[in-house]
Design a protein around this motif. Sequence first.
Motif, PDB file in Angstrom:
ATOM      1  N   UNK A  59      87.720 -11.097   9.009  1.00 49.70           N
ATOM      2  CA  UNK A  59      87.073 -11.934  10.013  1.00 49.70           C
ATOM      3  C   UNK A  59      87.971 -12.181  11.226  1.00 49.70           C
ATOM      4  N   UNK A  60      89.132 -11.506  11.229  1.00 47.11           N
ATOM      5  CA  UNK A  60      90.078 -11.589  12.351  1.00 47.11           C
ATOM      6  C   UNK A  60      90.401 -13.035  12.700  1.00 47.11           C
ATOM      7  N   UNK A  61      90.715 -13.793  11.673  1.00 47.37           N
ATOM      8  CA  UNK A  61      91.047 -15.204  11.854  1.00 47.37           C
ATOM      9  C   UNK A  61      92.560 -15.381  11.931  1.00 47.37           C
ATOM     10  N   UNK A  62      92.984 -16.264  12.790  1.00 48.50           N
ATOM     11  CA  UNK A  62      94.402 -16.572  12.929  1.00 48.50           C
ATOM     12  C   UNK A  62      94.842 -17.422  11.745  1.00 48.50           C
ATOM     13  N   UNK A  63      95.839 -16.964  11.009  1.00 47.88           N
ATOM     14  CA  UNK A  63      96.285 -17.772   9.884  1.00 47.88           C
ATOM     15  C   UNK A  63      97.165 -17.017   8.916  1.00 47.88           C
TER      16      UNK A  63
END
Length: 322
Positions: A59-63
Amino acid sequence: MQEPELSVISPVMNIENRICDVLNTLKEDTKGFSVEFLIIDRGSKDKTMQMALRFLRQNQLNGYVMQESGGNISQTLNAGIQYANGTYITFVFPQRIYQSYLEEFLKKAKETNAEFLFGCKRQEQLKFADLRSTSSVIKQLTGVDYIECMITHSIIPDAGAVVISNRFLQNHKIWFNENSTYRYGEDFVYKCFLAANHLAQVAVVMQVDDEKSVLLNQNHTSQDIFAPFEEVECLLRTLVFLQKQYNHHEKMIKLFIQQKVPETIMQIVEGLLKQKVKSRAIRSYMHKKGYDRLLIIGPYTPHTLKVKITTWRYFPKFYRFV
């Protein structure tokens, strides 16, 4: 790289079947502002960690997904605070996920520059929450006022339903008490209330979303049936802190001694009685540890609690019927 507006810290363990649901809820609730996700695995035996990492990537989430095995929940949360880069921090516990509130909290944070933000317990509090942040006529409550409200159950800020300034936590060196596995969140909230110069109650009624929350497998390995009394030890540590730093706030201290501590003890007693533990065994343990001497009745003790304490003290066999 610009710092994210919010760091979402979520401690997880052995929830491989639900971790993607949890992360998808967080993704939907944080649309519209920059966020980093700190998923901290507490030593899962299943594929929770791998699935969380895959979800963030897909989901190409920053983390980040990190592992902090071997420590208690307080140590896990403190690790999250140390790694957090966001302007604000929030904690999400999979077992009690609240209905969407983060957008309103961040909006209020930007409007007020509040250091500590929390929601409302009841619908009727919404009007005053709004007025308090905008009107000079409405009394502005202090952290001590809010703690008194916590003790009397007027508000119940959960560490899993607050938004806190990262800089505020770092400057005041506020951490979860790593000696506590019970009531660690409550102790943390007390410290935030007392240290913050700018508090904001947001006009949102906080409600747990049962469908999105994860029912955890309660596999307690402790053989000590009296382990819940550790909650009292945590409260006593908090009381020592309050007496050292804020002893001039007489009402708050008396509420803690005459309501908070005895109420917690009686809740533990009721829990043990429901587990069919004999009242004689409970009373014997309490006397040995000195907990019976903490059942203090005073002007700040609610009537129903006075009745419970009196019945337990003099007619323990009839207590379950109170």
